[in-house]
Motif scaffolding. Structure first.
Motif, PDB file in Angstrom:
ATOM      1  N   TRP A  78       0.835  -1.207   0.000  1.00 46.07           N
ATOM      2  CA  TRP A  78       0.000   0.000   0.000  1.00 46.07           C
ATOM      3  C   TRP A  78       0.872   1.260   0.000  1.00 46.07           C
ATOM      4  O   TRP A  78       1.794   1.401   0.782  1.00 46.07           O
ATOM      5  CB  TRP A  78      -0.911  -0.008   1.215  1.00 46.07           C
ATOM      6  N   ARG A  79       0.545   2.209  -0.899  1.00 47.58           N
ATOM      7  CA  ARG A  79       1.382   3.394  -1.064  1.00 47.58           C
ATOM      8  C   ARG A  79       0.704   4.708  -0.662  1.00 47.58           C
ATOM      9  O   ARG A  79       1.356   5.733  -0.614  1.00 47.58           O
ATOM     10  CB  ARG A  79       1.796   3.518  -2.538  1.00 47.58           C
ATOM     11  N   ASP A  80      -0.609   4.706  -0.455  1.00 45.24           N
ATOM     12  CA  ASP A  80      -1.351   5.965  -0.274  1.00 45.24           C
ATOM     13  C   ASP A  80      -1.108   6.872  -1.482  1.00 45.24           C
ATOM     14  O   ASP A  80      -0.906   8.080  -1.339  1.00 45.24           O
ATOM     15  CB  ASP A  80      -0.950   6.678   1.014  1.00 45.24           C
ATOM     16  N   GLU A  81      -1.125   6.273  -2.653  1.00 46.27           N
ATOM     17  CA  GLU A  81      -0.914   7.016  -3.902  1.00 46.27           C
ATOM     18  C   GLU A  81      -1.962   6.548  -4.911  1.00 46.27           C
ATOM     19  O   GLU A  81      -2.147   5.346  -5.119  1.00 46.27           O
ATOM     20  CB  GLU A  81       0.482   6.766  -4.455  1.00 46.27           C
ATOM     21  N   LEU A  82      -2.634   7.505  -5.523  1.00 45.92           N
ATOM     22  CA  LEU A  82      -3.698   7.176  -6.468  1.00 45.92           C
ATOM     23  C   LEU A  82      -3.193   7.200  -7.907  1.00 45.92           C
ATOM     24  O   LEU A  82      -2.394   8.052  -8.288  1.00 45.92           O
ATOM     25  CB  LEU A  82      -4.855   8.165  -6.336  1.00 45.92           C
ATOM     26  N   TYR A  83      -3.673   6.241  -8.692  1.00 47.89           N
ATOM     27  CA  TYR A  83      -3.470   6.237 -10.133  1.00 47.89           C
ATOM     28  C   TYR A  83      -4.805   6.536 -10.803  1.00 47.89           C
ATOM     29  O   TYR A  83      -5.864   6.136 -10.310  1.00 47.89           O
ATOM     30  CB  TYR A  83      -2.997   4.871 -10.615  1.00 47.89           C
ATOM     31  N   THR A  84      -4.746   7.215 -11.932  1.00 47.54           N
ATOM     32  CA  THR A  84      -5.949   7.418 -12.733  1.00 47.54           C
ATOM     33  C   THR A  84      -6.174   6.188 -13.595  1.00 47.54           C
ATOM     34  O   THR A  84      -5.259   5.732 -14.285  1.00 47.54           O
ATOM     35  CB  THR A  84      -5.822   8.643 -13.643  1.00 47.54           C
ATOM     36  N   ILE A  85      -7.380   5.654 -13.559  1.00 48.50           N
ATOM     37  CA  ILE A  85      -7.749   4.528 -14.412  1.00 48.50           C
ATOM     38  C   ILE A  85      -8.598   5.085 -15.552  1.00 48.50           C
ATOM     39  O   ILE A  85      -9.577   5.795 -15.322  1.00 48.50           O
ATOM     40  CB  ILE A  85      -8.544   3.466 -13.619  1.00 48.50           C
TER      41      ILE A  85
END
Length: 265
Positions: free
Chosen positions: A115-122
């Protein structure tokens, strides 16, 4: 390694792009943006889909009306966002709740343990549009998802990659090859590019590369943006199956290179 391949990067490429898309694939359940969509945005292995169905049945997840599932004519299952979950914010919140619930129950630890607490756009199909996706780079953003959860849903992710090199006075080109930290969640201690990172949700590639250069190599913004130093080198796509079994489509949204000429006085 055969002598013919000793000076080639093809063995490394084969390790990354190691999924034969022409051969038989594990049973997967496609994820669509709506019941009427014909192009999936992700593919889940059957155990992930079965866990999701069980959680919905047992009321362990919020916003249960946000996802729907039905069998196709051939009997295979399919998952989709319902009409109650069509905006970027709603889809993102639903996916975040699923990922957080599984993480809290120690499910799929081989993926969610990083878990990174980082969001990617899908992203959805090129011609798709999702209300509220204005902050995305690109007009077809569908939802945002925690980086570590992307493999569970088989969604495509993007990154920026920087290769650094110097040109000596004698014409030789030397590439900088750093080694990753021993404490990295993924691929610790392995050789890497000078800078590389996922394309963070909400950032354009040129902004993301400045951020990654500062975080990973302490390269100042002024140097990164100095005219002629940073050049776009195209897009590379690949599909990786990791040791844990997850299949992860990926792409470097821009393969970037930075160069400098070293003086020999």
């Amino acid at each position: 390694m055969p002598a013919a391949e000793r000076s080639s990067l093809l063995p490394v490429v084969r390790v990354c792009d190691n999924v034969d898309l022409t051969g038989p694939m594990p049973t997967q359940v496609p994820l669509f943006l709506s019941a009427a969509s014909s192009t999936p945005v992700g593919h889940m292995f059957l155990p992930v889909f079965q866990q999701l169905v069980a959680d919905i049945r047992d009321a362990l997840l919020p916003k249960l009306d946000g996802l729907g599932s039905y069998p196709t004519a051939g009997g295979a299952a399919r998952l989709y966002f319902t009409d109650a979950c069509t905006t970027f914010a709603d889809r993102s919140a639903l996916m975040a709740a699923i990922a957080a619930s599984w993480r809290g129950r120690d499910l799929f630890k081989d993926a969610l343990g990083g878990w990174r607490d980082e969001l990617y756009t899908i992203y959805g199909p090129e011609d798709s549009h999702t209300d509220g996706a204005d902050e995305c780079w690109g007009r077809n953003g569908a939802f945002a998802l925690e980086r570590a959860a992307c493999a569970l849903f088989g969604v495509g992710t993007f990154g920026i990659h920087v290769n650094g090199y110097v040109e000596d006075a004698d014409g030789e080109t030397r590439v900088w090859v750093p080694r990753r930290s021993k404490t990295k969640q993924t691929f610790p201690s392995m050789l890497d590019q000078i800078v590389a990172g996922g394309l963070t949700h909400g950032l354009a590639p040129d902004i993301c590369v400045v951020k990654e250069c500062a975080e990973e190599a302490s390269i100042p913004e002024a140097l990164v943006l100095e005219r002629g130093r940073l050049k776009s080198a195209g897009v590379i796509t690949y599909t990786t199956r990791v040791a844990e079994g997850w299949i992860q489509p990926g792409a470097s949204d821009r393969a970037l290179s930075t160069s400098s000429r070293r003086r020999c006085d």
